[in-house]
Scaffold this motif. Structure first.
Motif, PDB file in Angstrom:
ATOM      1  N   ASN A   5       0.822  -1.219   0.000  1.00  0.00           N
ATOM      2  CA  ASN A   5       0.000   0.000   0.000  1.00  0.00           C
ATOM      3  C   ASN A   5       0.851   1.262   0.000  1.00  0.00           C
ATOM      4  N   GLN A   6       1.993   1.197   0.689  1.00  0.00           N
ATOM      5  CA  GLN A   6       2.922   2.338   0.644  1.00  0.00           C
ATOM      6  C   GLN A   6       3.397   2.572  -0.798  1.00  0.00           C
ATOM      7  N   ALA A   7       3.727   1.477  -1.473  1.00  0.00           N
ATOM      8  CA  ALA A   7       4.193   1.584  -2.860  1.00  0.00           C
ATOM      9  C   ALA A   7       3.117   2.183  -3.753  1.00  0.00           C
ATOM     10  N   ASN A  15       6.029   9.165  -7.257  1.00  0.00           N
ATOM     11  CA  ASN A  15       7.346   8.884  -6.681  1.00  0.00           C
ATOM     12  C   ASN A  15       7.760   7.484  -7.143  1.00  0.00           C
ATOM     13  N   PHE A  16       8.078   7.371  -8.428  1.00  0.00           N
ATOM     14  CA  PHE A  16       8.253   6.052  -9.033  1.00  0.00           C
ATOM     15  C   PHE A  16       9.461   5.292  -8.491  1.00  0.00           C
ATOM     16  N   GLU A  17      10.516   6.010  -8.150  1.00  0.00           N
ATOM     17  CA  GLU A  17      11.716   5.342  -7.643  1.00  0.00           C
ATOM     18  C   GLU A  17      11.433   4.639  -6.324  1.00  0.00           C
ATOM     19  N   PHE A  23       7.830  -2.116  -4.286  1.00  0.00           N
ATOM     20  CA  PHE A  23       7.232  -3.222  -5.049  1.00  0.00           C
ATOM     21  C   PHE A  23       8.223  -4.388  -5.159  1.00  0.00           C
ATOM     22  N   THR A  24       9.485  -4.060  -5.416  1.00  0.00           N
ATOM     23  CA  THR A  24      10.512  -5.093  -5.527  1.00  0.00           C
ATOM     24  C   THR A  24      10.627  -5.872  -4.223  1.00  0.00           C
ATOM     25  N   VAL A  47       5.337   4.290 -16.766  1.00  0.00           N
ATOM     26  CA  VAL A  47       6.621   4.827 -17.255  1.00  0.00           C
ATOM     27  C   VAL A  47       6.974   4.275 -18.641  1.00  0.00           C
ATOM     28  N   ASN A  48       5.967   3.710 -19.312  1.00  0.00           N
ATOM     29  CA  ASN A  48       6.091   3.257 -20.715  1.00  0.00           C
ATOM     30  C   ASN A  48       7.105   2.141 -20.920  1.00  0.00           C
TER      31      ASN A  48
END
Length: 220
Positions: A5-7, A15-17, A23-24, A47-48
């Motif tokens: 949920n944080q991700a 904040n993709f980084e 997620f990892t 991010v395509n």
């Protein structure tokens, strides 16, 4: 709040980084849970990164063939790459697996619109419009599809609904102008074309239509 949920929250804030990191970690800690792969796939779509996203969604499906949102994610991957037939198949699978949200019906409808199957698109766009009656894009595309299948009265009512939701929707005004022309009401058509240009001064279709009407009226 757990890592997943944080991700998701980080992804919403772009904040993709940080989202990628979480997620990892989620996938490493729960390698047999499809949910982590689906959410990471959604991030990759943002991010395509189409090929990686496709792999993550397929991994989720390997873990759970009933994971409807994984098929929806794959549909988005193919849709964004303009592979509308493959996207269509995935959206259909998502619905078959139980996904009953406006977005999947809308996207399925749009894949059919892009393939010029307007009559086939109509029921899916209708369902999307029923599920999300206040979504401007859904209502507009539904109205457009109605017009393109010759259902002029229904299209007119739907475009009016669009304007109730967003009064400065230039394309809705333009299409109402076209409907008015269809009904041979040049005055009302001109009003809508003028309004479309007020909302968007670069609306070339409205400008062209307005010029044609003014020329026709001046020649009377």
């Amino acid at each position: 709040m757990d890592k997943l949920n944080q991700a998701i929250e980080h992804m919403k804030k772009q904040n993709f980084e940080e989202a990628t990191k979480l997620f990892t970690e989620t996938i490493e800690e729960n390698p047999n849970d499809p949910v982590g792969y689906i959410n990471f796939g959604n991030l990759l779509v943002h991010v395509n990164e189409w090929e990686r996203a496709e792999r993550f969604f397929n991994r989720a499906i390997e873990l759970d063939e009933q994971a409807a949102t994984a098929y929806y994610g794959l549909g988005n991957v193919y849709y964004e790459q303009e592979n509308y037939t493959k996207a269509q198949n995935q959206f259909l699978l998502a619905i078959e697996k139980g996904l009953e949200e406006a977005d999947v019906h809308f996207m399925l409808g749009m894949t059919l619109v892009h393939q010029e199957y307007m009559k086939l698109a109509l029921p899916y766009l209708l369902r999307a419009s029923e599920l999300e009656p206040k979504d401007v894009d859904i209502q507009f595309q539904y109205g457009l599809c109605l017009a393109q299948t010759g259902q002029i009265e229904e299209a007119e009512e739907t475009m009016k609904t669009v304007l109730q939701l967003e009064e400065n929707h230039s394309d809705a005004h333009y299409n109402l102008g076209v409907v008015a022309l269809h009904k041979e009401d040049a005055g009302l058509a001109l009003e809508h074309f003028n309004k479309a240009l007020e909302c968007n001064g670069d609306h070339t279709l409205a400008a062209h239509a307005k010029a044609q009407i003014e020329q026709a009226l001046s020649g009377e």
